[in-house]
Enzyme design. Sequence first.
Site, PDB file in Angstrom:
ATOM      1  N   ILE A 288      42.795  45.813  28.836  1.00 15.00           N
ATOM      2  CA  ILE A 288      41.409  46.221  29.089  1.00 15.00           C
ATOM      3  C   ILE A 288      40.962  45.959  30.519  1.00 15.00           C
ATOM      4  O   ILE A 288      39.840  46.303  30.894  1.00 15.00           O
ATOM      5  CB  ILE A 288      40.442  45.519  28.110  1.00 15.00           C
ATOM      6  CG1 ILE A 288      40.568  44.001  28.227  1.00 15.00           C
ATOM      7  CG2 ILE A 288      40.688  45.980  26.690  1.00 15.00           C
ATOM      8  CD1 ILE A 288      39.578  43.238  27.350  1.00 15.00           C
TER       9      ILE A 288
ATOM     10  N   GLY B  62      43.726  41.730  41.076  1.00 17.43           N
ATOM     11  CA  GLY B  62      44.655  40.990  41.910  1.00 17.43           C
ATOM     12  C   GLY B  62      45.138  39.701  41.289  1.00 17.43           C
ATOM     13  O   GLY B  62      46.206  39.196  41.635  1.00 17.43           O
ATOM     14  N   MET B  63      44.358  39.109  40.377  1.00 16.48           N
ATOM     15  CA  MET B  63      44.749  37.829  39.774  1.00 16.48           C
ATOM     16  C   MET B  63      45.546  37.995  38.496  1.00 16.48           C
ATOM     17  O   MET B  63      46.100  37.026  37.983  1.00 16.48           O
ATOM     18  CB  MET B  63      43.507  36.983  39.487  1.00 16.48           C
ATOM     19  CG  MET B  63      42.846  36.413  40.726  1.00 16.48           C
ATOM     20  SD  MET B  63      41.443  35.355  40.296  1.00 16.48           S
ATOM     21  CE  MET B  63      42.291  34.011  39.451  1.00 16.48           C
TER      22      MET B  63
ATOM     23  N   ASP C  33      34.295  33.664  43.341  1.00 10.94           N
ATOM     24  CA  ASP C  33      34.577  35.109  43.345  1.00 10.94           C
ATOM     25  C   ASP C  33      33.499  35.843  42.546  1.00 10.94           C
ATOM     26  O   ASP C  33      33.793  36.750  41.778  1.00 10.94           O
ATOM     27  CB  ASP C  33      35.963  35.383  42.758  1.00 10.94           C
ATOM     28  CG  ASP C  33      36.436  36.825  43.036  1.00 10.94           C
ATOM     29  OD1 ASP C  33      35.953  37.423  44.021  1.00 10.94           O
ATOM     30  OD2 ASP C  33      37.249  37.339  42.261  1.00 10.94           O
TER      31      ASP C  33
END
Length: 450
Positions: A40, A44-45, A152
């Site tokens: 889903i 980048g992580m 973030d």
Amino acid sequence: MGVTDSETIDIVEPLSTTAALPTCHVDDTLSARYRLDEEIGRGGMGVVFRAWDVELERQVAVKVMAADLEAGEASDRLFREARAAAALSHPNVVAVHDVGEHEGMPYFVMELVEGPSLRDRLPKTLEEIVDLADQICNALSHAHDHGLVHRDLKPANVLLEDRAGTPSVKIVDLGLAVRSRGIRVTRQGGITGTVAYMAPEQALGQEVDGRTDLYALGVMLYEFTTGRLPFDGDNALAVLSQHLHAPVVPPRTYRADLPENIERAILRLLAKKPEDRFANAAEAAAALDLSSDAAAVETAGASTALGGLVRGRLVGRDDELDTLRSSWTSALSGRGGMVLVSGEPGSGKTRLARELMDYARITGGSVLSGGCYELEAATPYLPFVEALRSWVHESSNEELREAVGDSGAELARLAPELSSRIGPFPAAPELSAAEQRLRLFDGVARCLFN
């Protein structure tokens, strides 16, 4: 609605090679407990899956971290922070249920929120913007009180859950962002990462705290109220340079009906220095109250619309900037040198040099700068004196002792502050004028190489 979170990827420069994401697939079962049913989300992580907890028989979200991001101590730190996040209990924070490792790959099990993110579903009215901001502030207050900083915060990390027809905020990934630096540098010297919502201190790799999240909230509110980001550009360096230096064009320039107290609150959230922002999220929430007295909100760092034009994007110098960045990349690899920039007064030499200085700082370098001034001939070695004294001012005593070594007496001739900071120094033996000059040059060189 202007630039969305997904479009900010266009602001950053591409990786030299595509980062390898985890190899988990739908129908895999992690740790014999979490069955991955559907992908889903992806970033980048890592990758987020809708999953089924076979033990508790409930749906959950499982985030499998990108294997290339975390290893060794970094992975241990992520687990520690995930466990700290799991201790949070707040209606506006996505709950972390579990952490684990599957075949060497870290993963996190979280509450599944079915609603869209603020990237996909934008606030429709000013009242809704303020209400969502209040909920975000409540969540941040709870997290900051427990020692967690998001690092973030952006629209994609704020999910919306429908509660009786009213949207409710759910912040995801709180405390799980990469702590050390929100950006990365490629082998070619390019910058990657989400930069549109990044506070100046985070871009420079400095210490972050709750006020770093407040800066990101300010960017989001600016975007939601005006339909545009406060800082935009063709590449990551252009955006980060504006975060570091450019005044913010007041939101009312683009939206005249915005209440003045809301504008002042946004501008304070976007202050360059953390100490100029609100001290905490509760203060920010109070300032954003639509019913509050506009005169009661302090102005901090407000600028005029004309002031916002003082230092925007650098244009027309792409070739020169590429050359300077290439030289810096060579220096990082051990091939030093000198670059001279010449031109008529007013042609942008200082601005070009400042752009390189920003790039060097952002990519982990130390910058010493000094100026040469026309008709200024009274102070010998003036640019080096300015550069050295600014370095002394910005460094701790421990850093100074390590760098100065046994050259303290010589360096103190250029920067007398050294004597009061880490002196006194043993007197140097008397030499001829030429030998003293060489000893001074050698001391400065050895200090810089340290």
